[in-house]
Motif scaffolding. Structure first.
Motif, short mmCIF file in Angstrom:
data_model
loop_
_atom_site.label_atom_id
_atom_site.label_comp_id
_atom_site.label_asym_id
_atom_site.label_seq_id
_atom_site.Cartn_x
_atom_site.Cartn_y
_atom_site.Cartn_z
N PRO A 13 -43.93 17.50 -29.58
CA PRO A 13 -42.90 18.55 -29.77
C PRO A 13 -43.52 19.91 -30.06
O PRO A 13 -43.04 20.94 -29.57
CB PRO A 13 -42.11 18.05 -30.98
N MET B 211 -44.79 21.45 -26.90
CA MET B 211 -43.67 22.02 -26.13
C MET B 211 -43.24 23.36 -26.74
O MET B 211 -43.03 24.33 -26.02
CB MET B 211 -42.46 21.05 -26.12
N LYS B 212 -43.14 23.38 -28.07
CA LYS B 212 -42.71 24.62 -28.75
C LYS B 212 -43.71 25.75 -28.49
O LYS B 212 -43.33 26.90 -28.34
CB LYS B 212 -42.62 24.39 -30.26
N ARG C 90 -45.34 26.43 -25.98
CA ARG C 90 -45.21 27.05 -24.65
C ARG C 90 -44.35 28.31 -24.71
O ARG C 90 -44.44 29.17 -23.86
CB ARG C 90 -44.56 26.07 -23.67
#
Ligand code: AMP
Length: 249
Positions: A189, A192-193, A195
């Motif tokens: 997670p 992803m954050k 990015r």
């Protein structure tokens, strides 16, 4: 308190470095590159300071090729807030890195810069010290423990034969050693954050820094190949070999 963490993209520490055929340097073609291991420790330190409420923002900086953006993203996934990529395909020596970092530190108003004690590609161990000198700030190198309290940093340093604890005034420059912490792995997670976290793109020219190398590499060679060992039958034989063949006793 704002913390700046410079991270360098280097040959991965697990890769066996090979010298280019013409001896001009290490062959980096198709070789795995990663964040300098000491810089992972700096990022971890900054993130722990933010978790403890000591740091308010963590800015990650890398000076290098476009691919150094991945290194910045890794640091952002560990907990950095935003990044600055100073893009160049040229070799940038420690003094030029320190000059660029000086300007960024001043522009950002960073209270603490945390660097690795050395980059494992060139093993220079120079950038942090040069940066502190250029900024006219205190420095605490080879940190194995850092406590920030009342405008000061108490830093335990790994020195030859033991540990030394010093107290320096903020703002300061800290370089980290291996035992300071164990860096976390970025969770999916958080990757992803990361990015979505902003990375500013700059060039050395934007900072008016001339990065022309001042050193010339004369040659690069592989370390000598170790010769095979021999088994001895007795202490007497060992002593005789040490005396007559190795000539060390
Ligand atoms: P060195 O003086 O080259 O051994 O590097 C010491 C530390 O300076 C590294 O661990 C990084 O924190 C920082 N550093 C050196 N080169 C760079 C670079 N090109 N980009 C960002 N940080 C760097």
């Amino acid at each position: 308190m704002k913390v700046l963490v410079p991270v360098k993209r280097v040959i991965d520490y697990n890769v066996k470095a090979r010298v280019k055929a013409d001896g001009s340097g290490v062959d980096l073609a198709n070789v795995k590159m990663s964040m300098n291991p000491f810089d992972e420790i700096s990022v971890e330190q900054a993130v722990r300071m933010k978790e403890a409420g000591t740091a308010t923002e963590i800015v990650i900086v890398s000076i290098g090729p476009a691919a150094a953006q991945e290194t910045i993203r890794t640091a952002l996934a560990m907990g950095g807030d935003r990044g600055i990529l100073v893009k160049t395909d040229q070799t940038v020596e420690p003094l030029a890195v320190a000059k660029i970092l000086k300007i960024i530190t001043e522009q950002e108003g960073a209270d603490i810069v945390i660097l690795g004690k050395q980059a494992i590609d060139d093993d220079s161990n120079q950038t942090g010290q040069m940066l502190a000198a250029l900024l006219g700030r205190s420095q605490a190198t080879f940190a194995s423990e850092v406590k920030i309290e009342g405008g000061k940093a108490e830093v335990t340093r790994e020195v030859d034969g033991g540990l030394q604890t010093i107290r320096v005034n903020l703002p300061t420059v800290i370089t980290v050693d291996l035992r300071l912490n164990e860096p976390r792995y970025a969770s999916l997670p958080n990757i992803m954050k990361a990015r979505k976290k902003p990375i500013d793109e700059k060039t050395p020219e934007d900072y008016g820094v001339d990065i022309t190398p001042r050193l010339k590499v004369l040659k690069t060679t592989e370390p000598p190949v170790r010769t095979a060992g021999v088994k001895v039958e007795s202490v007497q034989e060992l002593v005789a070999k040490l005396r007559n063949e190795a000539g060390v006793i």
